[in-house]
Design an enzyme around this catalytic site. Structure first.
Site, PDB file in Angstrom:
ATOM      1  N   ASP A  74      22.125  17.996 -14.656  1.00 18.50           N
ATOM      2  CA  ASP A  74      22.630  16.681 -15.078  1.00 18.50           C
ATOM      3  C   ASP A  74      24.132  16.802 -15.290  1.00 18.50           C
ATOM      4  O   ASP A  74      24.580  17.304 -16.324  1.00 18.50           O
ATOM      5  CB  ASP A  74      21.905  16.271 -16.373  1.00 18.50           C
ATOM      6  CG  ASP A  74      22.308  14.886 -16.851  1.00 18.50           C
ATOM      7  OD1 ASP A  74      23.039  14.188 -16.137  1.00 18.50           O
ATOM      8  OD2 ASP A  74      21.878  14.515 -17.960  1.00 18.50           O
TER       9      ASP A  74
ATOM     10  N   HIS B 112      27.026   5.918 -26.605  1.00 26.17           N
ATOM     11  CA  HIS B 112      25.826   6.746 -26.438  1.00 26.17           C
ATOM     12  C   HIS B 112      25.942   8.047 -27.230  1.00 26.17           C
ATOM     13  O   HIS B 112      26.983   8.341 -27.812  1.00 26.17           O
ATOM     14  CB  HIS B 112      25.557   7.026 -24.950  1.00 26.17           C
ATOM     15  CG  HIS B 112      26.709   7.642 -24.209  1.00 26.17           C
ATOM     16  ND1 HIS B 112      27.036   8.972 -24.319  1.00 26.17           N
ATOM     17  CD2 HIS B 112      27.611   7.099 -23.349  1.00 26.17           C
ATOM     18  CE1 HIS B 112      28.081   9.212 -23.540  1.00 26.17           C
ATOM     19  NE2 HIS B 112      28.460   8.100 -22.942  1.00 26.17           N
TER      20      HIS B 112
ATOM     21  N   ASP C  78       0.827  -1.221   0.000  1.00 32.24           N
ATOM     22  CA  ASP C  78       0.000   0.000   0.000  1.00 32.24           C
ATOM     23  C   ASP C  78       0.860   1.269   0.000  1.00 32.24           C
ATOM     24  O   ASP C  78       0.436   2.320   0.452  1.00 32.24           O
ATOM     25  CB  ASP C  78      -0.956  -0.003   1.196  1.00 32.24           C
ATOM     26  CG  ASP C  78      -0.218  -0.113   2.516  1.00 32.24           C
ATOM     27  OD1 ASP C  78       1.028  -0.275   2.485  1.00 32.24           O
ATOM     28  OD2 ASP C  78      -0.862  -0.038   3.571  1.00 32.24           O
TER      29      ASP C  78
ATOM     30  N   ARG D 222      33.297   9.671 -18.093  1.00 36.50           N
ATOM     31  CA  ARG D 222      32.338  10.539 -18.793  1.00 36.50           C
ATOM     32  C   ARG D 222      32.455  11.917 -18.143  1.00 36.50           C
ATOM     33  O   ARG D 222      32.648  12.020 -16.924  1.00 36.50           O
ATOM     34  CB  ARG D 222      30.909   9.987 -18.650  1.00 36.50           C
ATOM     35  CG  ARG D 222      29.840  10.864 -19.256  1.00 36.50           C
ATOM     36  CD  ARG D 222      28.512  10.124 -19.529  1.00 36.50           C
ATOM     37  NE  ARG D 222      27.785   9.725 -18.326  1.00 36.50           N
ATOM     38  CZ  ARG D 222      27.673   8.490 -17.880  1.00 36.50           C
ATOM     39  NH1 ARG D 222      28.258   7.485 -18.528  1.00 36.50           N
ATOM     40  NH2 ARG D 222      26.990   8.223 -16.785  1.00 36.50           N
TER      41      ARG D 222
ATOM     42  N   ASP E 143      27.360  10.445 -11.912  1.00 37.74           N
ATOM     43  CA  ASP E 143      26.423  11.134 -12.810  1.00 37.74           C
ATOM     44  C   ASP E 143      25.186  11.400 -11.957  1.00 37.74           C
ATOM     45  O   ASP E 143      24.422  10.470 -11.662  1.00 37.74           O
ATOM     46  CB  ASP E 143      26.116  10.239 -14.016  1.00 37.74           C
ATOM     47  CG  ASP E 143      25.195  10.909 -15.036  1.00 37.74           C
ATOM     48  OD1 ASP E 143      24.589  11.947 -14.713  1.00 37.74           O
ATOM     49  OD2 ASP E 143      25.073  10.360 -16.153  1.00 37.74           O
TER      50      ASP E 143
ATOM     51  N   HIS F  16      24.437   3.285 -17.118  1.00 37.50           N
ATOM     52  CA  HIS F  16      23.430   3.732 -16.145  1.00 37.50           C
ATOM     53  C   HIS F  16      23.461   2.855 -14.889  1.00 37.50           C
ATOM     54  O   HIS F  16      22.433   2.415 -14.396  1.00 37.50           O
ATOM     55  CB  HIS F  16      22.029   3.754 -16.776  1.00 37.50           C
ATOM     56  CG  HIS F  16      21.818   4.948 -17.659  1.00 37.50           C
ATOM     57  ND1 HIS F  16      20.720   5.112 -18.458  1.00 37.50           N
ATOM     58  CD2 HIS F  16      22.567   6.062 -17.852  1.00 37.50           C
ATOM     59  CE1 HIS F  16      20.808   6.266 -19.117  1.00 37.50           C
ATOM     60  NE2 HIS F  16      21.926   6.863 -18.764  1.00 37.50           N
TER      61      HIS F  16
ATOM     62  N   GLU G  69      28.159  15.328 -23.199  1.00 35.04           N
ATOM     63  CA  GLU G  69      28.641  14.290 -22.300  1.00 35.04           C
ATOM     64  C   GLU G  69      29.374  13.138 -22.985  1.00 35.04           C
ATOM     65  O   GLU G  69      28.952  11.989 -22.890  1.00 35.04           O
ATOM     66  CB  GLU G  69      27.476  13.745 -21.474  1.00 35.04           C
ATOM     67  CG  GLU G  69      26.240  13.349 -22.273  1.00 35.04           C
ATOM     68  CD  GLU G  69      25.115  12.826 -21.369  1.00 35.04           C
ATOM     69  OE1 GLU G  69      25.378  11.900 -20.610  1.00 35.04           O
ATOM     70  OE2 GLU G  69      23.988  13.372 -21.437  1.00 35.04           O
TER      71      GLU G  69
ATOM     72  N   GLU H 222      30.315  15.488 -18.208  1.00 34.38           N
ATOM     73  CA  GLU H 222      29.031  16.028 -18.667  1.00 34.38           C
ATOM     74  C   GLU H 222      28.763  17.399 -18.071  1.00 34.38           C
ATOM     75  O   GLU H 222      28.775  17.566 -16.849  1.00 34.38           O
ATOM     76  CB  GLU H 222      27.897  15.074 -18.257  1.00 34.38           C
ATOM     77  CG  GLU H 222      26.513  15.589 -18.606  1.00 34.38           C
ATOM     78  CD  GLU H 222      25.409  14.567 -18.333  1.00 34.38           C
ATOM     79  OE1 GLU H 222      25.568  13.734 -17.416  1.00 34.38           O
ATOM     80  OE2 GLU H 222      24.380  14.623 -19.033  1.00 34.38           O
TER      81      GLU H 222
ATOM     82  N   TYR I  88      34.607   4.172 -22.324  1.00 34.80           N
ATOM     83  CA  TYR I  88      34.393   3.087 -21.366  1.00 34.80           C
ATOM     84  C   TYR I  88      35.120   1.856 -21.900  1.00 34.80           C
ATOM     85  O   TYR I  88      34.760   1.339 -22.962  1.00 34.80           O
ATOM     86  CB  TYR I  88      32.898   2.787 -21.219  1.00 34.80           C
ATOM     87  CG  TYR I  88      32.066   4.061 -21.081  1.00 34.80           C
ATOM     88  CD1 TYR I  88      31.820   4.627 -19.836  1.00 34.80           C
ATOM     89  CD2 TYR I  88      31.586   4.719 -22.222  1.00 34.80           C
ATOM     90  CE1 TYR I  88      31.098   5.805 -19.722  1.00 34.80           C
ATOM     91  CE2 TYR I  88      30.871   5.898 -22.122  1.00 34.80           C
ATOM     92  CZ  TYR I  88      30.638   6.440 -20.870  1.00 34.80           C
ATOM     93  OH  TYR I  88      29.927   7.606 -20.773  1.00 34.80           O
TER      94      TYR I  88
ATOM     95  N   HIS J 110      15.881  14.011 -19.671  1.00 31.75           N
ATOM     96  CA  HIS J 110      15.919  13.829 -21.128  1.00 31.75           C
ATOM     97  C   HIS J 110      14.683  14.560 -21.625  1.00 31.75           C
ATOM     98  O   HIS J 110      13.608  13.986 -21.738  1.00 31.75           O
ATOM     99  CB  HIS J 110      15.893  12.352 -21.508  1.00 31.75           C
ATOM    100  CG  HIS J 110      17.115  11.613 -21.017  1.00 31.75           C
ATOM    101  ND1 HIS J 110      17.132  10.287 -20.722  1.00 31.75           N
ATOM    102  CD2 HIS J 110      18.375  12.061 -20.768  1.00 31.75           C
ATOM    103  CE1 HIS J 110      18.353   9.939 -20.327  1.00 31.75           C
ATOM    104  NE2 HIS J 110      19.116  10.997 -20.337  1.00 31.75           N
TER     105      HIS J 110
ATOM    106  N   HIS K 170      21.629  15.596 -24.735  1.00 30.70           N
ATOM    107  CA  HIS K 170      20.169  15.634 -24.884  1.00 30.70           C
ATOM    108  C   HIS K 170      19.675  16.968 -24.349  1.00 30.70           C
ATOM    109  O   HIS K 170      20.336  17.583 -23.511  1.00 30.70           O
ATOM    110  CB  HIS K 170      19.530  14.481 -24.103  1.00 30.70           C
ATOM    111  CG  HIS K 170      20.036  14.383 -22.691  1.00 30.70           C
ATOM    112  ND1 HIS K 170      19.517  15.126 -21.658  1.00 30.70           N
ATOM    113  CD2 HIS K 170      21.067  13.678 -22.154  1.00 30.70           C
ATOM    114  CE1 HIS K 170      20.195  14.844 -20.548  1.00 30.70           C
ATOM    115  NE2 HIS K 170      21.144  13.988 -20.816  1.00 30.70           N
TER     116      HIS K 170
END
Ligand code: GLY
Ligand code: MN
Ligand code: MN
Length: 447
Positions: free
Chosen positions: A271, A350, A39, A407, A260, A243, A385, A409, A389, A361, A354
């Site tokens: 971001d 990637h 619940d 990365r 990130d 991610h 970004e 960004e 890798y 996004h 964006h």
């Protein structure tokens, strides 16, 4: 705490109303709360389109814009007031609040929707609606349309034609107004401070979730609603998972930590990604990889302006990335052929960024990846970004580079002649990172 004034929402609705025209109507339906378990629900996050047009944050709100309607062109359906609900869960605006606080010309209880909607849509031929963006919403809307089609020979007032609302609304959402830029700037500022905190208090031996906790603590104590997306804190080869959100590994001294994370402030997202050495010093191989990504990011940043295109930036990054991977000994072969084959995708899988706004996004279908060729225009906010890798088990790459993920960004406001880096205050040069990591006073956080 900043917030947007009712005038801002009125202006946004006016632009949309003018585009919809008197023969049409625009419908935006907010989602219901989502159940987490038994619940208990997830914290409610209103629909970005509802927020953008009204600032109204209660579940399942229905916004109907009916240009030129005799009773006014902004109708808002809101959850019915209910003393029992309000005692247990919180206050509701009700139709009165919808008019007074949110500027609705007409306001109704949600329980009146099925009765009122056909009346309000009478005589209009086109309904602008984002079909397919949320199956739960479609399940509500499709029966209204189906009903119309089944009763083709009867007088029915539901429009027979559905057009994609996103085609009108998203170009508008893409270019930011001054008022929302204030909120985006603040989201970026809080996000940047949080990354600095994580850099300062990072110690080998800590767990990734401890850095996540520090970051999210900073968001919330500065009025952030929540992280704008699940925070990624990946140390060592966890950083190669794009991610990664488990965030439960222990940080080793030789690791790069990739974070990130971005704050959502007044429903606007920041971001930022930074990648730094846990011990405060890059190994030579880590430094080479890091500097390569930074050089590519800075080269692309210098080319972003209100007079270029996504394709131009993407091509520039593809070329620079290929050259960098060749120099590092990660790729081998003819540069032109490698660019043609997009061989870099194995290590940079990637897009370069964006749009950013009410969603991290933002404006969903306008990703800056693959085949889009969107012109960049002044007033857009987008991320930049690039990353490299190297899988831990990739034996084609020098051993000391394996398992490293980097990365970098930043969030950029496109201007006519260039761009403004809204996350400039977040350190990213090798020297800045090596100088700041681990310098936080241990006693301040009980470390
Ligand atoms: N944080 C997700 C992204 O950078 O796109
Ligand atoms: Mn991003
Ligand atoms: Mn990100």
């Amino acid at each position: 705490m900043h917030s947007l004034s009712p005038d801002v929402f009125a202006r946004r609705r006016r632009r949309l109303i003018d585009e919809v025209g008197e023969d049409g109507a625009a419908l935006v339906v907010g989602p219901p709360p989502r159940n987490r378990s038994n619940d208990t629900d997830y914290p409610y996050r209103p629909s970005s389109d509802v927020l953008y047009l009204t600032g109204f944050g209660e579940p399942e709100a229905v916004v109907l814009l009916i240009p030129g309607h005799d009773d006014g062109d902004f109708a808002l359906f809101v959850p019915d007031r209910d003393p029992n609900y309000e005692q247990w869960e919180g206050r509701r605006a009700g139709p009165e609040g919808a008019k007074e606080k949110y500027g609705a010309d007409q306001a109704y209880n949600l329980s009146e929707l099925d009765e009122k909607l056909p009346e309000l849509l009478a005589g209009r031929s086109t309904l602008f609606y984002s079909l397919g963006s949320d199956p739960a919403m479609d399940r509500r809307v499709i029966p209204w349309i189906r009903d119309k089609r089944h009763r083709r020979n009867q007088v029915s007032s539901i429009p027979g034609q559905v057009a994609d609302l996103r085609d009108l609304l998203y170009p508008q959402r893409l270019v930011k107004d001054e008022e929302e830029l204030v909120l985006i700037r603040r989201a970026c500022e809080i996000s940047s401070e949080a990354h600095i905190l994580a850099m300062k208090y990072c110690r080998p031996g800590m767990y990734e979730y401890e850095l996540q906790a520090l970051i999210e603590y900073h968001f919330r104590r500065n009025g952030g609603c929540a992280p704008a997306y699940n925070s990624i804190v990946g140390a060592g080869d966890n950083a190669t998972i794009l991610h990664y959100t488990d965030n439960h590994s222990q940080i080793d001294p030789g690791d790069i930590v990739l974070i990130d994370a971005g704050c959502e402030y007044q429903y606007y997202a920041g971001d930022i990604t930074r990648s730094f050495p846990a011990s405060g010093s890059f190994t030579p191989a880590q430094r080479d990889l890091y500097q390569a990504v930074l050089d590519i990011q800075e080269a692309a940043l210098a080319e972003i302006n209100g007079n270029t295109t996504v394709e131009a930036i993407r091509d520039l990054i593809a070329r620079r990335m290929t050259e960098a991977l060749l120099n590092l000994g990660v790729l081998n072969g003819d540069p032109e052929e490698l660019i043609e084959e997009k061989a870099f995708k194995k290590y940079y899988p990637h897009g370069f960024g964006h749009p950013l706004g009410v969603d991290v996004h933002d404006v969903g279908h306008l990703r800056l990846s693959e085949d889009d060729d969107l012109p960049l225009v002044a007033g857009m906010v987008l991320t930049l970004e690039p990353g490299i890798y190297i899988p831990a088990d990739d034996e084609s790459v020098p051993e000391e580079m394996r398992g490293v993920g980097i990365r970098i960004e930043d969030d950029l406001l496109v201007t006519p002649d260039g761009c403004e880096n809204l996350t400039q205050s977040c350190p990213k040069s090798v020297e800045e990172l090596e100088a700041i990591v681990g310098t936080g006073e241990a006693s301040a956080l009980n470390l």
